[in-house]
Design a protein around this motif. Sequence first.
Motif, PDB file in Angstrom:
ATOM      1  N   ASP A  65      12.431   9.391  79.035  1.00 52.35           N
ATOM      2  CA  ASP A  65      12.236  10.456  80.014  1.00 52.35           C
ATOM      3  C   ASP A  65      12.512  11.835  79.412  1.00 52.35           C
ATOM      4  O   ASP A  65      12.002  12.849  79.886  1.00 52.35           O
ATOM      5  CB  ASP A  65      13.140  10.240  81.222  1.00 52.35           C
ATOM      6  N   LEU A 114       8.945  13.061  76.947  1.00 49.10           N
ATOM      7  CA  LEU A 114       7.664  12.684  77.530  1.00 49.10           C
ATOM      8  C   LEU A 114       6.461  13.182  76.735  1.00 49.10           C
ATOM      9  O   LEU A 114       5.408  12.553  76.738  1.00 49.10           O
ATOM     10  CB  LEU A 114       7.576  13.204  78.969  1.00 49.10           C
ATOM     11  N   GLU A 136       4.493   9.985  77.793  1.00 51.73           N
ATOM     12  CA  GLU A 136       4.077  10.172  79.183  1.00 51.73           C
ATOM     13  C   GLU A 136       2.765   9.457  79.464  1.00 51.73           C
ATOM     14  O   GLU A 136       2.622   8.770  80.487  1.00 51.73           O
ATOM     15  CB  GLU A 136       3.938  11.664  79.470  1.00 51.73           C
ATOM     16  N   GLU A 162       3.135   5.804  79.790  1.00 47.33           N
ATOM     17  CA  GLU A 162       3.944   5.428  80.965  1.00 47.33           C
ATOM     18  C   GLU A 162       5.065   4.466  80.583  1.00 47.33           C
ATOM     19  O   GLU A 162       5.258   3.429  81.227  1.00 47.33           O
ATOM     20  CB  GLU A 162       3.055   4.820  82.045  1.00 47.33           C
TER      21      GLU A 162
END
Length: 418
Positions: free
Chosen positions: A250, A253, A277, A280
């Motif tokens: 996180d 990303l 990102e 995912e």
Amino acid sequence: MSLMRIDDLFHFEKGILQSSKCTEGEFDFITASSEWKTHNEYTHDCEALVFAAAASGSLGRTHYVNGKFISSDLCFIITAKDPIKLPIDLKFYHMIFNEFKNDIVNSTKAGTSKEAIGMKAFGNYKLPYFAINKQINTKVQFVNMQDSKVELNVELTHQLDLIKQLRQAFLREAMQGNLIKSTNTKETGKQLLTKIKAEKAQLIKEKKLKKEKELAPISEDEIPFDIPEHWAWCRFEDICEIKSNLVNPDNFLKLPHIAPNHIEKGTGKLLEYQTVEEDELISAKHYFYPGQLLYSKVRPKLNKIVKVDFEGLCSADMYPLEPLINIDFLLNCMLSQFFLDEVDKFDNRVKMPKINQKQLSQLPIPLPPIHEQQQIVTQLEELMSFCDGLEQSIKESQGYNEMLLQQVLREALQGEEV
């Protein structure tokens, strides 16, 4: 010839089976992938087309099947809607779907990070409809040409295999010290190894490295081949640190994400990849930075290794490695067949065999003096560039072969407005 909507020509429905719930069996399990799997149950026993509708990397791929099968939930199962009024030769339309693949995908797909084709958009797309005799005659011409294409592709594939063997021959000669002529044997691999161990001891003292368990000396039985007298045999951990830097994706990303499928098998080349990102990611991964190698520890992918010159995250089934010698020499060493053979000696007897950090650290590695490492790398770059040229020529021939086949299809339909 007339243009007709897909939902006027065909009945289509979504498959029902998730790939993760596949149980190996006697019936074909057709997914978006080019290779089929098997399952212990089937939902259809008929002639059909299976169209990949929700797998971004394979979107638009169409399979022909005739018999008992089950399909992935990422695919549409396509059958003739009205065989009496609108007779359909599904082998012919397998060709048509492949011919129109790019336009179908570009005209019907939706989504950004995960592209997919909805049933309504798919049904609205218009395909050319031909009289049944035209369908059958074109199919026959195409199949005959396809047989010739297969024969040529077999020969071209054989040539590519020979180039792979040539690459390995160069790597074998390099690792055995036969690729270059040693001119300064006063510098030895043993001296370099002593220097590396002294540097590691200093880093341990400065608490920049963890203290390592003393490795056992390499026995005669472990040595796979002879090397020049001024080289030395060492263990992998002597010349390389295996990192395990876990991070929360996180926080990263926008950084690149590298996984084994982003690396070309056996060449050390990095293919296309996405950011954390875009992929995912939801679990912690390994952090890597410039100057490291990324190595797949999953057994079927163990000859996937790449050098990176940027920072990012790699998946949990890869090791970031920080070499203490010439990084390109180590890369070539790990791509060579002798290294793969050493890895294969560890039999973990699990469904997805892996090599763990302890096993990797024990592998024997030939160690030339640093200046010879660079000479070997330079020589290998020239030889591998030569192999790249040969491969490119053969792959272009394969492309021409495919283009010729498509031209045959267009010529067979000559006179029809498509």
